[in-house]
Design a protein around this motif. Structure first.
Motif, mmCIF file in Angstrom:
data_model
loop_
_atom_site.group_PDB
_atom_site.id
_atom_site.type_symbol
_atom_site.label_atom_id
_atom_site.label_comp_id
_atom_site.label_asym_id
_atom_site.label_seq_id
_atom_site.Cartn_x
_atom_site.Cartn_y
_atom_site.Cartn_z
ATOM 1 N N PRO A 14 -30.094 7.235 -2.278
ATOM 2 C CA PRO A 14 -30.822 6.264 -3.108
ATOM 3 C C PRO A 14 -31.862 6.889 -4.032
ATOM 4 C CG PRO A 14 -31.540 6.110 -0.824
ATOM 5 C CD PRO A 14 -30.389 7.077 -0.860
ATOM 6 N N THR A 15 -32.332 8.095 -3.683
ATOM 7 C CA THR A 15 -33.307 8.773 -4.540
ATOM 8 C C THR A 15 -32.858 10.206 -4.798
ATOM 9 O OG1 THR A 15 -34.651 9.512 -2.662
ATOM 10 C CG2 THR A 15 -35.269 7.415 -3.701
ATOM 11 N N ILE A 16 -33.380 10.754 -5.867
ATOM 12 C CA ILE A 16 -33.111 12.140 -6.234
ATOM 13 C C ILE A 16 -34.469 12.796 -6.461
ATOM 14 C CG2 ILE A 16 -32.876 11.632 -8.695
ATOM 15 C CD1 ILE A 16 -30.618 13.695 -8.792
ATOM 16 N N THR A 17 -34.612 14.033 -6.003
ATOM 17 C CA THR A 17 -35.899 14.711 -6.146
ATOM 18 C C THR A 17 -35.886 15.681 -7.314
ATOM 19 O OG1 THR A 17 -35.281 16.469 -4.624
ATOM 20 C CG2 THR A 17 -36.400 14.565 -3.689
ATOM 21 N N MET A 18 -37.028 15.778 -7.952
ATOM 22 C CA MET A 18 -37.250 16.745 -9.011
ATOM 23 C C MET A 18 -38.450 17.572 -8.596
ATOM 24 S SD MET A 18 -35.103 16.310 -11.463
ATOM 25 C CE MET A 18 -33.768 15.149 -11.415
ATOM 26 N N GLY A 27 -41.365 14.962 -7.482
ATOM 27 C CA GLY A 27 -41.210 13.531 -7.648
ATOM 28 C C GLY A 27 -39.861 13.067 -7.137
ATOM 29 N N GLU A 28 -39.815 11.805 -6.725
ATOM 30 C CA GLU A 28 -38.561 11.186 -6.304
ATOM 31 C C GLU A 28 -38.239 10.068 -7.277
ATOM 32 O OE1 GLU A 28 -38.114 10.135 -2.219
ATOM 33 O OE2 GLU A 28 -39.148 11.932 -1.545
ATOM 34 N N LEU A 29 -37.005 10.039 -7.747
ATOM 35 C CA LEU A 29 -36.561 9.050 -8.720
ATOM 36 C C LEU A 29 -35.485 8.170 -8.105
ATOM 37 C CD1 LEU A 29 -36.242 11.526 -11.716
ATOM 38 C CD2 LEU A 29 -38.168 10.033 -11.211
ATOM 39 N N ASN A 30 -35.527 6.891 -8.410
ATOM 40 C CA ASN A 30 -34.563 5.928 -7.904
ATOM 41 C C ASN A 30 -33.247 6.072 -8.670
ATOM 42 O OD1 ASN A 30 -33.158 3.209 -8.043
ATOM 43 N ND2 ASN A 30 -34.674 2.821 -6.439
ATOM 44 N N VAL A 31 -32.174 6.424 -7.955
ATOM 45 C CA VAL A 31 -30.876 6.695 -8.585
ATOM 46 C C VAL A 31 -30.306 5.440 -9.252
ATOM 47 C CG1 VAL A 31 -28.494 7.430 -8.166
ATOM 48 C CG2 VAL A 31 -30.382 8.637 -7.067
ATOM 49 N N LYS A 32 -30.437 4.295 -8.613
ATOM 50 C CA LYS A 32 -29.909 3.054 -9.182
ATOM 51 C C LYS A 32 -30.569 2.753 -10.533
ATOM 52 C CE LYS A 32 -29.227 -1.835 -8.116
ATOM 53 N NZ LYS A 32 -29.436 -2.877 -7.118
ATOM 54 N N ARG A 33 -31.883 2.899 -10.598
ATOM 55 C CA ARG A 33 -32.599 2.667 -11.861
ATOM 56 C C ARG A 33 -32.213 3.699 -12.928
ATOM 57 N NH1 ARG A 33 -38.441 2.251 -9.869
ATOM 58 N NH2 ARG A 33 -37.849 1.315 -7.926
ATOM 59 N N GLY A 83 -22.915 15.979 6.313
ATOM 60 C CA GLY A 83 -22.559 14.597 5.985
ATOM 61 C C GLY A 83 -23.596 13.873 5.156
ATOM 62 N N SER A 84 -23.519 12.556 5.148
ATOM 63 C CA SER A 84 -24.402 11.747 4.317
ATOM 64 C C SER A 84 -25.837 11.809 4.824
ATOM 65 C CB SER A 84 -23.922 10.298 4.315
ATOM 66 O OG SER A 84 -24.032 9.783 5.622
ATOM 67 N N GLY A 85 -26.734 11.293 4.043
ATOM 68 C CA GLY A 85 -28.145 11.312 4.377
ATOM 69 C C GLY A 85 -28.910 12.032 3.291
ATOM 70 N N ASN A 86 -30.148 12.281 3.535
ATOM 71 C CA ASN A 86 -31.000 12.900 2.540
ATOM 72 C C ASN A 86 -30.884 14.419 2.612
ATOM 73 O OD1 ASN A 86 -33.153 13.976 1.079
ATOM 74 N ND2 ASN A 86 -34.356 12.113 1.362
ATOM 75 N N ALA A 87 -30.066 14.990 1.745
ATOM 76 C CA ALA A 87 -29.819 16.432 1.738
ATOM 77 C C ALA A 87 -31.102 17.208 1.489
ATOM 78 C CB ALA A 87 -28.772 16.783 0.673
#
Length: 95
Positions: A14-18, A27-33, A83-87
């Motif tokens: 759900p989020t991606i980090t920069m 920072g964490e950005l909302n992937v959907k947005r 697997g899935s989750g916050n890499a």
């Protein structure tokens, strides 16, 4: 396996980090947005450029460059078989 540049459509979290290696910015950005604003085909490399466009180091030239990178992408590359989750969190010792 064919390697291609990763885009927002490839991110399942759900989020991606920069992050920045130079100044420590995080920072964490909302992937959907992000998908709504830029579309699913936006390359992660381009997203890094967009997210760091106000960096003071971006304009300084070749000897003192901005160190912005996508922490999520780096974590995915380091542990692609997990697997899935916050890499990103897993790579940092979390979940």
């Amino acid at each position: 396996m064919e390697m291609r540049p990763l885009a927002l459509r490839d991110i399942t979290e759900p989020t991606i980090t920069m992050d920045c290696r130079k100044c420590g910015r995080h920072g964490e950005l909302n992937v959907k947005r992000l998908r709504q604003r830029y579309g699913s085909d936006l390359l992660i490399a381009v997203l890094v450029e967009i997210a760091s466009r106000d960096c003071e180091f971006r304009e300084r030239g070749q000897t003192d460059r901005c160190g912005a990178f996508c922490g999520t992408l780096e974590a995915m590359k380091a542990a692609p078989d997990i697997g899935s989750g916050n890499a990103y969190a897993r790579a940092k010792g979390g979940e």
